[in-house]
Design a protein around this motif. Structure first.
Motif, PDB file in Angstrom:
ATOM      1  N   SER A  98       0.975  -1.348   0.049  1.00 24.86           N
ATOM      2  CA  SER A  98       0.156   0.025  -0.061  1.00 24.86           C
ATOM      3  C   SER A  98       0.677   1.276   0.017  1.00 24.86           C
ATOM      4  N   TYR A 101       2.535   1.912  -3.307  1.00 24.33           N
ATOM      5  CA  TYR A 101       1.405   2.353  -4.570  1.00 24.33           C
ATOM      6  C   TYR A 101       1.124   3.978  -4.092  1.00 24.33           C
ATOM      7  N   GLY A 119      -8.226   5.430 -15.817  1.00 29.37           N
ATOM      8  CA  GLY A 119      -8.451   3.912 -15.381  1.00 29.37           C
ATOM      9  C   GLY A 119      -7.239   3.344 -14.423  1.00 29.37           C
ATOM     10  N   LEU A 122      -7.652   4.699 -11.226  1.00 29.31           N
ATOM     11  CA  LEU A 122      -8.514   4.032 -10.128  1.00 29.31           C
ATOM     12  C   LEU A 122      -7.911   2.442  -9.851  1.00 29.31           C
ATOM     13  N   ILE A 123      -7.228   1.941 -10.850  1.00 30.90           N
ATOM     14  CA  ILE A 123      -6.393   0.590 -10.396  1.00 30.90           C
ATOM     15  C   ILE A 123      -5.590   0.909  -9.270  1.00 30.90           C
ATOM     16  N   MET A 125      -5.779   3.121  -6.983  1.00 32.81           N
ATOM     17  CA  MET A 125      -6.795   3.473  -5.701  1.00 32.81           C
ATOM     18  C   MET A 125      -7.141   2.242  -5.100  1.00 32.81           C
ATOM     19  N   VAL A 126      -7.605   1.121  -6.195  1.00 30.65           N
ATOM     20  CA  VAL A 126      -7.949  -0.020  -5.661  1.00 30.65           C
ATOM     21  C   VAL A 126      -7.386  -0.722  -4.859  1.00 30.65           C
ATOM     22  N   ILE A 127      -5.789  -0.993  -5.652  1.00 31.61           N
ATOM     23  CA  ILE A 127      -4.664  -1.656  -4.970  1.00 31.61           C
ATOM     24  C   ILE A 127      -4.515  -1.185  -3.448  1.00 31.61           C
ATOM     25  N   PHE A 129      -6.541   0.602  -1.657  1.00 32.51           N
ATOM     26  CA  PHE A 129      -7.730  -0.034  -0.812  1.00 32.51           C
ATOM     27  C   PHE A 129      -7.745  -1.417  -0.222  1.00 32.51           C
ATOM     28  N   GLY A 130      -7.488  -2.179  -1.392  1.00 33.38           N
ATOM     29  CA  GLY A 130      -7.412  -3.528  -1.027  1.00 33.38           C
ATOM     30  C   GLY A 130      -6.502  -3.848   0.010  1.00 33.38           C
ATOM     31  N   CYS A 131      -5.280  -3.443  -0.140  1.00 31.81           N
ATOM     32  CA  CYS A 131      -4.195  -3.587   0.817  1.00 31.81           C
ATOM     33  C   CYS A 131      -4.497  -3.274   2.141  1.00 31.81           C
TER      34      CYS A 131
END
Length: 159
Positions: A98, A101, A119, A122-123, A125-127, A129-131
């Motif tokens: 995290s 990134y 995008g 967005l990818i 940010m998703v990584i 948030f997922g972490c």
């Protein structure tokens, strides 16, 4: 229980294959594409590539710890300090990914700006948030497992 952990071990292995393929075949092309898109920032091609490879190494370390945790469950050692340590290492790996990134978000922003591809941001940010979700989940499991081990050791001393 061994059937379920075997399934999860296979899933962990299947999670590693695409990332390994991405590192070998796709990441060098992405770094070259970034350098071609923005020639003034082509010097960032290799730091970007190194950062992505470091992220992949940390990801593989987290998968290794997950595999160890599943092995401890197979050996009926789920309620042990080894399991707590594996969860702590998974948590630290997620924090590191995290943070990496977050550091690379400006580069992703520059890539998205030049290529007009929002995008990518967005990818990223998703990584991140997922972490963070994995970090919180591992921390909760770690505390829960630690308290269960403490209760178990108190019960063992009582008897």
């Amino acid at each position: 229980m061994k059937r379920e952990t075997l399934f999860l071990k296979i899933v962990v292995f299947l999670m590693a294959i695409p990332v390994l393929a991405l590192c070998i075949f796709l990441l060098p092309g992405i770094a070259e594409f970034f350098a071609e898109l923005n020639p003034s920032l082509d010097f960032l091609q290799y730091p970007f590539l190194i950062g992505l490879y470091v992220t992949a190494i940390v990801f593989f370390a987290a998968l290794n710890q997950t595999f160890k945790l599943l092995s401890y469950i197979d050996k009926n050692e789920a309620f042990s300090e080894l399991s707590v340590r594996a969860l702590k290492n998974i948590k630290y790996c997620a924090i590191i990914i995290s943070a990496l990134y977050v550091v690379f978000m400006p580069l992703l922003y520059l890539m998205a700006e030049v290529d007009d591809a929002p995008g990518i941001i967005l990818i990223g940010m998703v990584i991140i948030f997922g972490c963070l979700v994995v970090t919180v989940f591992a921390a909760v499991l770690q505390k829960l497992l630690k308290s269960a081990i403490d209760i178990k050791s108190e019960n063992d001393l009582t008897v």
